[in-house]
Design a protein around this motif. Structure first.
Motif, PDB file in Angstrom:
ATOM      1  N   GLN A   1       0.873  -1.164   0.081  1.00 16.04           N
ATOM      2  CA  GLN A   1      -0.123   0.067   0.111  1.00 16.04           C
ATOM      3  C   GLN A   1       0.949   1.195  -0.142  1.00 16.04           C
ATOM      4  OE1 GLN A   1      -2.816   0.246   3.392  1.00 16.04           O
ATOM      5  NE2 GLN A   1      -4.196   1.542   1.896  1.00 16.04           N
TER       6      GLN A   1
ATOM      7  N   LYS B   1      -2.780   5.548  -1.131  1.00 17.62           N
ATOM      8  CA  LYS B   1      -3.217   4.923  -2.233  1.00 17.62           C
ATOM      9  C   LYS B   1      -3.613   3.546  -1.535  1.00 17.62           C
ATOM     10  CE  LYS B   1       0.004   6.643  -5.956  1.00 17.62           C
ATOM     11  NZ  LYS B   1       0.773   5.953  -7.032  1.00 17.62           N
TER      12      LYS B   1
ATOM     13  N   GLU C   1      -2.441  -2.990  -3.082  1.00 14.84           N
ATOM     14  CA  GLU C   1      -1.933  -3.465  -4.451  1.00 14.84           C
ATOM     15  C   GLU C   1      -1.260  -4.836  -4.478  1.00 14.84           C
ATOM     16  OE1 GLU C   1       1.512  -1.757  -6.566  1.00 14.84           O
ATOM     17  OE2 GLU C   1       1.056  -2.370  -8.395  1.00 14.84           O
ATOM     18  N   TRP C   2      -2.057  -5.584  -4.977  1.00  8.80           N
ATOM     19  CA  TRP C   2      -1.438  -7.215  -4.867  1.00  8.80           C
ATOM     20  C   TRP C   2      -0.372  -7.454  -5.752  1.00  8.80           C
ATOM     21  CZ3 TRP C   2      -1.571 -11.025  -8.635  1.00  8.80           C
ATOM     22  CH2 TRP C   2      -1.223 -12.327  -8.504  1.00  8.80           C
TER      23      TRP C   2
ATOM     24  N   SER D   1       1.415 -10.126 -10.350  1.00  3.99           N
ATOM     25  CA  SER D   1       0.723  -8.955 -11.037  1.00  3.99           C
ATOM     26  C   SER D   1       1.479  -8.655 -12.367  1.00  3.99           C
ATOM     27  CB  SER D   1       0.672  -7.755  -9.852  1.00  3.99           C
ATOM     28  OG  SER D   1       0.418  -6.674 -10.880  1.00  3.99           O
TER      29      SER D   1
ATOM     30  N   SER E   1       1.650  -6.084 -14.037  1.00  2.00           N
ATOM     31  CA  SER E   1       2.342  -4.757 -13.839  1.00  2.00           C
ATOM     32  C   SER E   1       3.790  -4.861 -13.234  1.00  2.00           C
ATOM     33  CB  SER E   1       1.656  -3.613 -13.269  1.00  2.00           C
ATOM     34  OG  SER E   1       1.279  -3.959 -12.039  1.00  2.00           O
TER      35      SER E   1
END
Length: 118
Positions: free
Chosen positions: A41, A45, A48-49, A62, A64
């Motif tokens: 995190q 924000k 995010e995994w 992920s 990305s």
């Protein structure tokens, strides 16, 4: 009772590799249907995994972050490790490890702050 504890450096320099370890107690990371994730995190924000390693050792990342992320495990120590290469200040975040036993995330570490700065 399943417990997870993150460990690693709180400060990493840009372009270096971030390495964090999650020590698990109360259950073996090889126990059937256990999926062990890294989640972060960034400040201000959402969560995010980043990726996971399953009970069989399979890994998923992920899209990305896939090019910079690697997750491995040491079953003898019942722990799993995150490596994130080529970090930038945008990788500054609280990093969590968590377990998903196919019913959602049911166990979390307390989180560890990682700051990327020179």
């Amino acid at each position: 009772q399943v417990q997870l504890q993150e460990s690693g450096p709180g400060l990493v320099k840009p372009s270096q590799t971030l390495s964090l370890t999650c020590i698990v107690s109360g259950v073996s990371i090889t126990t059937n249907r256990g999926y062990w994730s890294w989640i972060r995190q960034p400040p201000g924000k959402g969560l995010e995994w980043m990726g996971l390693i399953g009970y069989s050792g399979s890994t998923y990342y992920s899209p990305s972050l896939k090019s910079r992320t690697s997750i491995s495990r040491d079953t003898s120590k019942n722990q799993f490790t995150l490596q994130l290469i080529s970090v930038t200040p945008e990788d500054t975040a609280v990093y969590y490890c968590a377990r998903d036993a196919l019913g959602g995330y049911d166990s979390w570490g307390q989180g560890t702050q990682v700051t990327v700065s020179s």
